[in-house]
Design an enzyme around this catalytic site. Structure first.
Site, PDB file in Angstrom:
ATOM      1  N   PHE A  56       0.852  -1.193   0.000  1.00  0.00           N
ATOM      2  CA  PHE A  56       0.000   0.000   0.000  1.00  0.00           C
ATOM      3  C   PHE A  56       0.884   1.237   0.000  1.00  0.00           C
ATOM      4  O   PHE A  56       1.724   1.407   0.874  1.00  0.00           O
ATOM      5  CB  PHE A  56      -0.942   0.040   1.214  1.00  0.00           C
ATOM      6  CG  PHE A  56      -1.912   1.176   1.138  1.00  0.00           C
ATOM      7  CD1 PHE A  56      -3.075   1.075   0.384  1.00  0.00           C
ATOM      8  CD2 PHE A  56      -1.637   2.385   1.772  1.00  0.00           C
ATOM      9  CE1 PHE A  56      -3.959   2.146   0.268  1.00  0.00           C
ATOM     10  CE2 PHE A  56      -2.507   3.464   1.666  1.00  0.00           C
ATOM     11  CZ  PHE A  56      -3.668   3.333   0.920  1.00  0.00           C
TER      12      PHE A  56
ATOM     13  N   LYS B 141       2.454   9.323   8.482  1.00  0.00           N
ATOM     14  CA  LYS B 141       1.557   9.009   9.613  1.00  0.00           C
ATOM     15  C   LYS B 141       2.045   9.485  10.996  1.00  0.00           C
ATOM     16  O   LYS B 141       1.523  10.451  11.523  1.00  0.00           O
ATOM     17  CB  LYS B 141       1.253   7.517   9.645  1.00  0.00           C
ATOM     18  CG  LYS B 141       0.326   7.086   8.499  1.00  0.00           C
ATOM     19  CD  LYS B 141      -0.236   5.710   8.714  1.00  0.00           C
ATOM     20  CE  LYS B 141      -1.367   5.392   7.746  1.00  0.00           C
ATOM     21  NZ  LYS B 141      -0.928   4.916   6.434  1.00  0.00           N
TER      22      LYS B 141
ATOM     23  N   ASP C 207       9.030   2.695   1.823  1.00  0.00           N
ATOM     24  CA  ASP C 207       7.864   3.441   2.274  1.00  0.00           C
ATOM     25  C   ASP C 207       7.729   3.201   3.774  1.00  0.00           C
ATOM     26  O   ASP C 207       7.285   2.147   4.207  1.00  0.00           O
ATOM     27  CB  ASP C 207       6.634   2.953   1.505  1.00  0.00           C
ATOM     28  CG  ASP C 207       5.354   3.638   1.950  1.00  0.00           C
ATOM     29  OD1 ASP C 207       5.355   4.255   3.031  1.00  0.00           O
ATOM     30  OD2 ASP C 207       4.350   3.542   1.211  1.00  0.00           O
TER      31      ASP C 207
HETATM   32  C1  PLP Z   1      -1.162   5.199   5.012  1.00  0.00           C
HETATM   33  C2  PLP Z   1      -0.083   4.828   4.083  1.00  0.00           C
HETATM   34  C3  PLP Z   1       0.174   5.569   2.922  1.00  0.00           C
HETATM   35  C4  PLP Z   1      -0.699   6.717   2.496  1.00  0.00           C
HETATM   36  O1  PLP Z   1      -0.650   7.771   3.385  1.00  0.00           O
HETATM   37  P1  PLP Z   1      -1.717   8.974   3.254  1.00  0.00           P
HETATM   38  O2  PLP Z   1      -1.286   9.949   4.286  1.00  0.00           O
HETATM   39  O3  PLP Z   1      -3.069   8.383   3.532  1.00  0.00           O
HETATM   40  O4  PLP Z   1      -1.625   9.487   1.880  1.00  0.00           O
HETATM   41  C5  PLP Z   1       1.246   5.214   2.141  1.00  0.00           C
HETATM   42  N1  PLP Z   1       2.040   4.182   2.474  1.00  0.00           N
HETATM   43  C6  PLP Z   1       1.827   3.438   3.571  1.00  0.00           C
HETATM   44  C7  PLP Z   1       2.751   2.311   3.888  1.00  0.00           C
HETATM   45  C8  PLP Z   1       0.745   3.717   4.412  1.00  0.00           C
HETATM   46  O5  PLP Z   1       0.516   2.970   5.482  1.00  0.00           O
END
Ligand code: PLP
Length: 427
Positions: A156, A276, A247
Protein backbone atom coordinates in the site's frame (compact mmCIF):
# COMPACT_ATOMS: atom_id res chain seq x y z
CA UNK A 1 -7.89 34.76 25.01
CA UNK A 2 -7.38 31.03 24.53
CA UNK A 3 -7.67 29.40 21.13
CA UNK A 4 -10.68 27.42 22.28
CA UNK A 5 -12.62 30.45 23.49
CA UNK A 6 -11.77 32.27 20.26
CA UNK A 7 -13.29 29.42 18.27
CA UNK A 8 -16.29 29.20 20.60
CA UNK A 9 -16.93 32.93 20.33
CA UNK A 10 -16.73 32.84 16.56
CA UNK A 11 -19.37 30.08 16.53
CA UNK A 12 -21.85 32.03 18.72
CA UNK A 13 -25.13 32.67 17.02
CA UNK A 14 -24.42 30.23 14.22
CA UNK A 15 -26.68 27.21 14.41
CA UNK A 16 -24.50 24.25 13.58
CA UNK A 17 -25.22 20.64 14.45
CA UNK A 18 -21.78 20.31 16.00
CA UNK A 19 -22.88 17.85 18.66
CA UNK A 20 -22.42 14.40 17.14
CA UNK A 21 -25.72 13.21 18.52
CA UNK A 22 -27.66 15.60 16.28
CA UNK A 23 -25.94 14.22 13.16
CA UNK A 24 -27.56 11.02 11.97
CA UNK A 25 -25.53 8.88 9.55
CA UNK A 26 -28.08 9.86 6.87
CA UNK A 27 -27.58 13.59 7.48
CA UNK A 28 -23.82 13.11 7.40
CA UNK A 29 -23.85 11.09 4.19
CA UNK A 30 -26.14 13.64 2.52
CA UNK A 31 -23.22 16.05 2.27
CA UNK A 32 -20.01 14.06 2.74
CA UNK A 33 -18.86 11.83 -0.10
CA UNK A 34 -19.29 8.19 0.82
CA UNK A 35 -15.67 7.22 0.26
CA UNK A 36 -15.38 5.56 3.67
CA UNK A 37 -17.20 2.64 5.25
CA UNK A 38 -17.61 4.11 8.73
CA UNK A 39 -18.36 2.39 12.00
CA UNK A 40 -21.45 3.80 13.75
CA UNK A 41 -19.35 5.70 16.27
CA UNK A 42 -18.84 9.42 16.85
CA UNK A 43 -15.79 10.40 18.87
CA UNK A 44 -15.79 13.69 20.73
CA UNK A 45 -12.61 13.92 22.80
CA UNK A 46 -9.44 12.10 23.73
CA UNK A 47 -6.83 11.98 26.47
CA UNK A 48 -3.75 9.78 26.33
CA UNK A 49 -4.69 6.36 24.93
CA UNK A 50 -8.39 6.89 25.57
CA UNK A 51 -11.19 8.49 23.58
CA UNK A 52 -14.83 9.25 24.43
CA UNK A 53 -17.88 9.06 22.18
CA UNK A 54 -20.93 11.35 21.98
CA UNK A 55 -22.57 9.42 24.83
CA UNK A 56 -19.43 9.87 26.91
CA UNK A 57 -18.57 6.19 26.65
CA UNK A 58 -14.83 5.53 27.06
CA UNK A 59 -12.69 3.50 24.64
CA UNK A 60 -9.09 2.36 24.68
CA UNK A 61 -7.72 3.64 21.39
CA UNK A 62 -5.57 0.95 19.76
CA UNK A 63 -6.10 2.58 16.34
CA UNK A 64 -4.56 5.97 17.17
CA UNK A 65 -5.88 7.54 13.98
CA UNK A 66 -4.40 4.58 12.05
CA UNK A 67 -0.91 4.68 13.52
CA UNK A 68 -0.68 8.48 13.48
CA UNK A 69 -1.34 9.70 17.04
CA UNK A 70 1.92 8.27 18.34
CA UNK A 71 1.87 10.42 21.50
CA UNK A 72 -1.81 9.69 22.10
CA UNK A 73 -4.40 12.43 22.45
CA UNK A 74 -3.88 15.87 24.01
CA UNK A 75 -0.27 15.17 24.96
CA UNK A 76 0.98 18.25 26.88
CA UNK A 77 3.98 18.70 24.55
CA UNK A 78 1.70 18.63 21.50
CA UNK A 79 -0.78 21.02 23.11
CA UNK A 80 2.01 23.46 23.88
CA UNK A 81 3.68 23.21 20.48
CA UNK A 82 0.41 23.65 18.58
CA UNK A 83 -0.79 26.55 20.73
CA UNK A 84 2.53 28.41 20.72
CA UNK A 85 3.23 27.99 17.02
CA UNK A 86 -0.25 29.09 15.89
CA UNK A 87 0.23 32.27 17.90
CA UNK A 88 3.69 32.87 16.45
CA UNK A 89 3.57 31.95 12.76
CA UNK A 90 1.75 29.02 11.22
CA UNK A 91 2.17 29.31 7.47
CA UNK A 92 4.16 31.39 5.07
CA UNK A 93 5.45 29.76 1.93
CA UNK A 94 8.56 28.08 0.65
CA UNK A 95 9.35 31.39 -1.00
CA UNK A 96 11.17 32.02 2.29
CA UNK A 97 13.45 30.21 4.76
CA UNK A 98 11.54 28.41 7.52
CA UNK A 99 13.61 27.67 10.66
CA UNK A 100 11.23 24.95 11.93
CA UNK A 101 11.57 23.16 8.58
CA UNK A 102 15.34 23.33 8.77
CA UNK A 103 15.31 22.04 12.35
CA UNK A 104 13.05 19.08 11.50
CA UNK A 105 15.14 18.21 8.44
CA UNK A 106 18.26 18.39 10.64
CA UNK A 107 16.74 16.01 13.21
CA UNK A 108 15.61 13.51 10.56
CA UNK A 109 18.98 13.54 8.81
CA UNK A 110 20.84 13.15 12.13
CA UNK A 111 18.62 10.18 12.99
CA UNK A 112 18.66 8.32 9.68
CA UNK A 113 20.90 7.21 6.83
CA UNK A 114 19.69 10.02 4.56
CA UNK A 115 21.04 13.50 3.91
CA UNK A 116 18.22 15.67 2.51
CA UNK A 117 14.53 16.08 3.27
CA UNK A 118 11.52 17.42 1.36
CA UNK A 119 8.28 18.11 3.24
CA UNK A 120 4.71 17.62 2.13
CA UNK A 121 1.39 16.78 3.78
CA UNK A 122 0.65 13.08 3.53
CA UNK A 123 2.04 9.65 2.85
CA UNK A 124 0.78 9.49 -0.71
CA UNK A 125 2.32 12.87 -1.45
CA UNK A 126 5.66 11.76 0.01
CA UNK A 127 5.57 8.64 -2.16
CA UNK A 128 4.68 10.72 -5.24
CA UNK A 129 7.80 12.74 -4.52
CA UNK A 130 9.88 9.56 -4.19
CA UNK A 131 8.57 8.28 -7.54
CA UNK A 132 9.38 11.59 -9.24
CA UNK A 133 12.84 11.68 -7.66
CA UNK A 134 13.60 8.11 -8.78
CA UNK A 135 12.39 8.86 -12.31
CA UNK A 136 14.48 12.00 -12.55
CA UNK A 137 17.53 10.14 -11.24
CA UNK A 138 17.01 7.40 -13.85
CA UNK A 139 16.66 9.93 -16.68
CA UNK A 140 19.50 12.24 -15.73
CA UNK A 141 22.03 9.93 -14.06
CA UNK A 142 21.49 6.63 -15.83
CA UNK A 143 20.09 7.68 -19.22
CA UNK A 144 16.97 5.52 -18.83
CA UNK A 145 14.18 6.75 -21.11
CA UNK A 146 11.32 4.69 -19.76
CA UNK A 147 12.08 4.13 -16.09
CA UNK A 148 10.26 1.32 -14.32
CA UNK A 149 9.62 1.02 -10.60
CA UNK A 150 9.09 -2.42 -9.09
CA UNK A 151 6.71 -2.66 -6.14
CA UNK A 152 5.25 -5.58 -4.19
CA UNK A 153 1.89 -7.27 -4.40
CA UNK A 154 -0.26 -6.63 -1.31
CA UNK A 155 1.60 -3.34 -0.78
CA UNK A 156 0.00 0.00 0.00
CA UNK A 157 1.49 3.31 -1.09
CA UNK A 158 -1.47 5.72 -1.24
CA UNK A 159 -4.50 6.83 -3.27
CA UNK A 160 -3.19 9.33 -5.80
CA UNK A 161 -2.95 7.98 -9.34
CA UNK A 162 0.78 7.23 -9.21
CA UNK A 163 0.71 5.79 -5.69
CA UNK A 164 -2.44 3.76 -6.29
CA UNK A 165 -0.66 2.33 -9.34
CA UNK A 166 2.37 1.58 -7.16
CA UNK A 167 0.00 -0.13 -4.70
CA UNK A 168 0.00 -3.81 -5.65
CA UNK A 169 -3.67 -4.43 -4.84
CA UNK A 170 -6.20 -4.46 -7.70
CA UNK A 171 -9.09 -3.63 -5.33
CA UNK A 172 -7.73 -0.08 -4.94
CA UNK A 173 -7.25 0.37 -8.70
CA UNK A 174 -10.57 -0.88 -10.03
CA UNK A 175 -12.37 1.69 -12.22
CA UNK A 176 -9.54 4.21 -12.01
CA UNK A 177 -7.71 3.12 -15.13
CA UNK A 178 -5.88 4.10 -17.19
CA UNK A 179 -3.30 3.67 -14.45
CA UNK A 180 0.15 5.25 -14.52
CA UNK A 181 2.69 3.57 -16.79
CA UNK A 182 6.05 2.50 -15.38
CA UNK A 183 5.24 0.01 -12.62
CA UNK A 184 5.79 -3.74 -12.28
CA UNK A 185 4.89 -6.02 -9.38
CA UNK A 186 6.42 -8.96 -7.55
CA UNK A 187 5.21 -11.08 -4.63
CA UNK A 188 6.58 -9.77 -1.31
CA UNK A 189 9.46 -11.62 0.40
CA UNK A 190 10.01 -13.71 -2.76
CA UNK A 191 13.61 -13.24 -3.81
CA UNK A 192 13.59 -15.52 -6.85
CA UNK A 193 10.59 -13.67 -8.32
CA UNK A 194 12.29 -10.30 -7.88
CA UNK A 195 15.64 -11.41 -9.28
CA UNK A 196 14.07 -12.94 -12.36
CA UNK A 197 11.87 -9.88 -13.01
CA UNK A 198 14.87 -7.53 -12.77
CA UNK A 199 16.88 -9.81 -15.07
CA UNK A 200 14.01 -9.91 -17.56
CA UNK A 201 13.31 -6.15 -17.53
CA UNK A 202 16.99 -5.21 -17.74
CA UNK A 203 17.87 -7.92 -20.30
CA UNK A 204 18.43 -5.59 -23.26
CA UNK A 205 18.88 -2.14 -21.77
CA UNK A 206 18.55 -1.12 -18.12
CA UNK A 207 15.01 0.03 -17.33
CA UNK A 208 14.56 -0.62 -13.63
CA UNK A 209 14.91 2.74 -11.87
CA UNK A 210 13.88 1.71 -8.39
CA UNK A 211 12.49 -0.96 -6.14
CA UNK A 212 9.92 0.43 -3.72
CA UNK A 213 8.84 -1.61 -0.69
CA UNK A 214 7.50 -1.41 2.83
CA UNK A 215 9.79 -2.82 5.56
CA UNK A 216 6.62 -4.37 6.95
CA UNK A 217 3.44 -4.38 4.87
CA UNK A 218 0.85 -2.58 7.00
CA UNK A 219 -2.43 -2.31 5.08
CA UNK A 220 -1.58 -5.53 3.25
CA UNK A 221 -1.98 -7.54 6.48
CA UNK A 222 0.82 -6.61 8.93
CA UNK A 223 3.37 -8.75 7.13
CA UNK A 224 7.01 -8.20 8.22
CA UNK A 225 9.76 -8.18 5.63
CA UNK A 226 12.48 -10.81 5.85
CA UNK A 227 16.02 -9.59 6.53
CA UNK A 228 17.68 -11.96 4.04
CA UNK A 229 15.30 -10.80 1.29
CA UNK A 230 15.99 -7.12 1.89
CA UNK A 231 19.73 -7.63 2.25
CA UNK A 232 19.90 -9.38 -1.11
CA UNK A 233 17.79 -6.60 -2.67
CA UNK A 234 20.25 -4.06 -1.27
CA UNK A 235 23.12 -5.94 -2.98
CA UNK A 236 21.18 -6.20 -6.23
CA UNK A 237 20.45 -2.46 -6.19
CA UNK A 238 24.11 -1.66 -5.50
CA UNK A 239 25.28 -3.92 -8.33
CA UNK A 240 22.88 -2.40 -10.85
CA UNK A 241 22.56 1.23 -9.74
CA UNK A 242 18.88 0.71 -8.91
CA UNK A 243 17.48 2.95 -6.16
CA UNK A 244 15.98 1.27 -3.11
CA UNK A 245 12.97 3.22 -1.84
CA UNK A 246 11.37 2.27 1.45
CA UNK A 247 7.86 3.44 2.27
CA UNK A 248 8.13 4.12 6.01
CA UNK A 249 4.80 5.94 6.18
CA UNK A 250 3.21 3.47 8.60
CA UNK A 251 6.19 1.79 10.29
CA UNK A 252 8.57 4.74 10.62
CA UNK A 253 8.88 7.13 13.59
CA UNK A 254 9.34 4.48 16.23
CA UNK A 255 6.32 2.28 15.57
CA UNK A 256 8.40 -0.92 15.32
CA UNK A 257 10.65 -0.25 18.34
CA UNK A 258 13.40 1.21 16.17
CA UNK A 259 13.08 4.70 14.73
CA UNK A 260 12.77 3.34 11.17
CA UNK A 261 11.31 0.03 10.08
CA UNK A 262 14.30 -0.76 7.88
CA UNK A 263 16.54 -0.93 10.97
CA UNK A 264 14.86 -4.28 11.67
CA UNK A 265 16.23 -5.56 8.36
CA UNK A 266 19.85 -4.47 8.67
CA UNK A 267 19.82 -2.35 5.50
CA UNK A 268 19.79 1.30 4.46
CA UNK A 269 17.52 2.62 1.71
CA UNK A 270 18.59 5.31 -0.76
CA UNK A 271 15.24 7.05 -0.39
CA UNK A 272 12.52 6.73 2.23
CA UNK A 273 9.21 8.36 3.01
CA UNK A 274 7.52 9.17 6.31
CA UNK A 275 4.13 10.57 7.25
CA UNK A 276 1.56 9.01 9.61
CA UNK A 277 3.43 9.15 12.95
CA UNK A 278 5.64 12.08 11.97
CA UNK A 279 3.06 14.70 12.96
CA UNK A 280 1.48 12.77 15.82
CA UNK A 281 -1.88 13.27 14.08
CA UNK A 282 -1.19 16.66 12.46
CA UNK A 283 -0.78 16.29 8.66
CA UNK A 284 2.82 16.20 7.50
CA UNK A 285 4.81 13.99 5.16
CA UNK A 286 8.49 13.79 4.36
CA UNK A 287 10.67 12.40 1.61
CA UNK A 288 14.32 11.74 2.48
CA UNK A 289 17.20 10.68 0.29
CA UNK A 290 20.94 10.21 0.30
CA UNK A 291 23.05 13.03 -1.14
CA UNK A 292 24.02 11.10 -4.28
CA UNK A 293 20.41 10.92 -5.49
CA UNK A 294 19.25 14.37 -4.33
CA UNK A 295 18.68 15.44 -7.94
CA UNK A 296 15.76 17.83 -7.49
CA UNK A 297 16.53 21.40 -8.56
CA UNK A 298 14.53 24.58 -7.92
CA UNK A 299 11.21 24.27 -9.72
CA UNK A 300 11.23 20.46 -9.94
CA UNK A 301 8.87 19.72 -7.11
CA UNK A 302 6.79 21.70 -4.62
CA UNK A 303 3.92 21.73 -2.17
CA UNK A 304 2.09 24.86 -1.02
CA UNK A 305 1.57 23.71 2.56
CA UNK A 306 4.61 21.45 2.66
CA UNK A 307 7.00 22.14 5.52
CA UNK A 308 5.15 25.08 7.02
CA UNK A 309 6.19 26.31 10.48
CA UNK A 310 3.15 24.78 12.17
CA UNK A 311 3.49 21.22 10.84
CA UNK A 312 7.27 21.21 11.24
CA UNK A 313 7.14 22.49 14.82
CA UNK A 314 4.71 19.69 15.63
CA UNK A 315 6.92 17.14 13.84
CA UNK A 316 9.92 18.34 15.79
CA UNK A 317 7.95 18.04 19.03
CA UNK A 318 7.07 14.44 18.17
CA UNK A 319 10.74 13.67 17.44
CA UNK A 320 11.96 15.27 20.66
CA UNK A 321 9.28 13.55 22.75
CA UNK A 322 10.19 10.15 21.28
CA UNK A 323 13.65 10.76 22.69
CA UNK A 324 12.84 12.50 25.99
CA UNK A 325 10.24 9.90 26.98
CA UNK A 326 12.33 6.96 25.74
CA UNK A 327 9.40 5.76 23.69
CA UNK A 328 11.41 3.27 21.62
CA UNK A 329 12.07 1.35 24.85
CA UNK A 330 8.39 1.45 25.71
CA UNK A 331 7.40 0.27 22.22
CA UNK A 332 9.64 -2.79 22.55
CA UNK A 333 8.33 -3.76 26.01
CA UNK A 334 4.66 -3.08 25.34
CA UNK A 335 4.93 -4.82 21.97
CA UNK A 336 6.30 -7.96 23.62
CA UNK A 337 3.58 -7.83 26.25
CA UNK A 338 0.88 -7.46 23.60
CA UNK A 339 2.22 -10.25 21.37
CA UNK A 340 2.61 -12.57 24.36
CA UNK A 341 -1.02 -11.98 25.37
CA UNK A 342 -2.31 -12.36 21.81
CA UNK A 343 -0.27 -15.55 21.40
CA UNK A 344 -2.10 -17.04 24.36
CA UNK A 345 -5.40 -16.19 22.67
CA UNK A 346 -4.20 -17.92 19.48
CA UNK A 347 -3.65 -21.06 21.57
CA UNK A 348 -7.06 -20.63 23.17
CA UNK A 349 -8.89 -20.24 19.83
CA UNK A 350 -6.95 -22.47 17.39
CA UNK A 351 -9.81 -22.89 14.92
CA UNK A 352 -10.39 -19.13 14.69
CA UNK A 353 -6.88 -17.68 15.00
CA UNK A 354 -3.81 -18.60 13.01
CA UNK A 355 -0.98 -16.45 14.39
CA UNK A 356 0.24 -13.12 15.72
CA UNK A 357 2.78 -11.17 13.69
CA UNK A 358 4.37 -7.77 13.86
CA UNK A 359 7.16 -5.66 15.27
CA UNK A 360 7.03 -3.31 18.26
CA UNK A 361 3.58 -1.71 18.36
CA UNK A 362 2.33 -2.71 14.94
CA UNK A 363 0.83 -6.16 15.34
CA UNK A 364 -1.70 -8.26 13.50
CA UNK A 365 -3.92 -10.99 14.89
CA UNK A 366 -4.29 -13.26 11.87
CA UNK A 367 -7.48 -15.28 11.40
CA UNK A 368 -7.52 -18.78 9.96
CA UNK A 369 -7.95 -18.51 6.18
CA UNK A 370 -11.20 -20.49 6.17
CA UNK A 371 -12.70 -18.69 9.18
CA UNK A 372 -16.30 -17.51 8.75
CA UNK A 373 -15.55 -14.77 11.28
CA UNK A 374 -13.83 -11.81 9.55
CA UNK A 375 -11.54 -9.17 11.01
CA UNK A 376 -14.33 -6.59 10.94
CA UNK A 377 -16.53 -8.85 13.13
CA UNK A 378 -13.82 -8.91 15.79
CA UNK A 379 -13.26 -5.16 15.47
CA UNK A 380 -17.00 -4.58 16.05
CA UNK A 381 -17.13 -6.95 19.01
CA UNK A 382 -14.06 -5.23 20.52
CA UNK A 383 -15.72 -1.84 20.06
CA UNK A 384 -18.64 -3.08 22.16
CA UNK A 385 -16.06 -4.04 24.80
CA UNK A 386 -14.61 -0.52 24.77
CA UNK A 387 -11.56 -1.19 22.58
CA UNK A 388 -10.88 0.37 19.18
CA UNK A 389 -9.06 -1.80 16.62
CA UNK A 390 -8.70 -1.60 12.83
CA UNK A 391 -8.75 -4.36 10.20
CA UNK A 392 -5.79 -4.82 7.84
CA UNK A 393 -7.75 -6.69 5.19
CA UNK A 394 -10.47 -9.27 5.91
CA UNK A 395 -8.11 -11.71 7.64
CA UNK A 396 -6.10 -9.54 10.01
CA UNK A 397 -7.00 -7.42 13.06
CA UNK A 398 -4.42 -4.67 13.50
CA UNK A 399 -3.17 -3.21 16.82
CA UNK A 400 -1.45 0.19 16.48
CA UNK A 401 -1.83 1.99 19.85
CA UNK A 402 -0.03 5.23 20.76
CA UNK A 403 3.67 4.59 21.39
CA UNK A 404 3.33 5.71 25.02
CA UNK A 405 0.66 3.12 25.85
CA UNK A 406 1.08 1.75 29.40
CA UNK A 407 1.40 -1.85 30.61
CA UNK A 408 -1.97 -1.48 32.29
CA UNK A 409 -3.62 -0.30 29.08
CA UNK A 410 -2.16 -3.21 27.11
CA UNK A 411 -3.47 -5.55 29.82
CA UNK A 412 -6.95 -4.01 29.58
CA UNK A 413 -6.89 -4.23 25.79
CA UNK A 414 -6.02 -7.93 25.97
CA UNK A 415 -8.94 -8.57 28.31
CA UNK A 416 -11.27 -6.75 25.92
CA UNK A 417 -9.97 -8.79 22.96
CA UNK A 418 -10.55 -11.99 24.90
CA UNK A 419 -14.17 -10.99 25.54
CA UNK A 420 -14.61 -9.88 21.92
CA UNK A 421 -13.35 -13.24 20.65
CA UNK A 422 -15.76 -15.08 22.93
CA UNK A 423 -18.64 -13.01 21.55
CA UNK A 424 -17.53 -13.10 17.90
CA UNK A 425 -17.25 -16.90 17.98
CA UNK A 426 -20.70 -17.31 19.60
CA UNK A 427 -22.58 -15.38 16.90
C1 PLP B 1 -1.16 5.20 5.01
C2 PLP B 1 -0.08 4.83 4.08
C3 PLP B 1 0.17 5.57 2.92
C4 PLP B 1 -0.70 6.72 2.50
O1 PLP B 1 -0.65 7.77 3.39
P1 PLP B 1 -1.72 8.97 3.25
O2 PLP B 1 -1.29 9.95 4.29
O3 PLP B 1 -3.07 8.38 3.53
O4 PLP B 1 -1.62 9.49 1.88
C5 PLP B 1 1.25 5.21 2.14
N1 PLP B 1 2.04 4.18 2.47
C6 PLP B 1 1.83 3.44 3.57
C7 PLP B 1 2.75 2.31 3.89
C8 PLP B 1 0.74 3.72 4.41
O5 PLP B 1 0.52 2.97 5.48
Amino acid sequence: MSLLSLVQNSLKGIKLPISGASFSPEQFDAHVMTTYGRFPLTLKRGQGCRVWDDRDREYLDFVAGIATCCLGHAHPAMVEAVSKQIQTLHHVSNLYYIPEQGALAHWLVEHSCCDRAFFCNSGAEANEGAIKLARKYAHTQRGINNPLIITAKASFHGRTLATVTATGQPKYQKNFDPLMPGFAYVPYNDLAALESLVAELDAETPQVAAIMLEALQGEGGVCPGEAAYFQRIRQLCDEKGILLILDEVQVGMGRTGTLWGFENLGIEPDIFTSAKGLGGGIPIGALLCKAFCAVFEPGDHASTFGGNPFACKVGLTVCETLESENLLGNVKLRGEQLRFGLQRLVQQYPTLLEQVRGWGLINGLVLQPDSAVKSVDIVKAAMDEGLLLVPAGPQVVRFVPPLNVSADEVHQALMAVEKALAIATKN
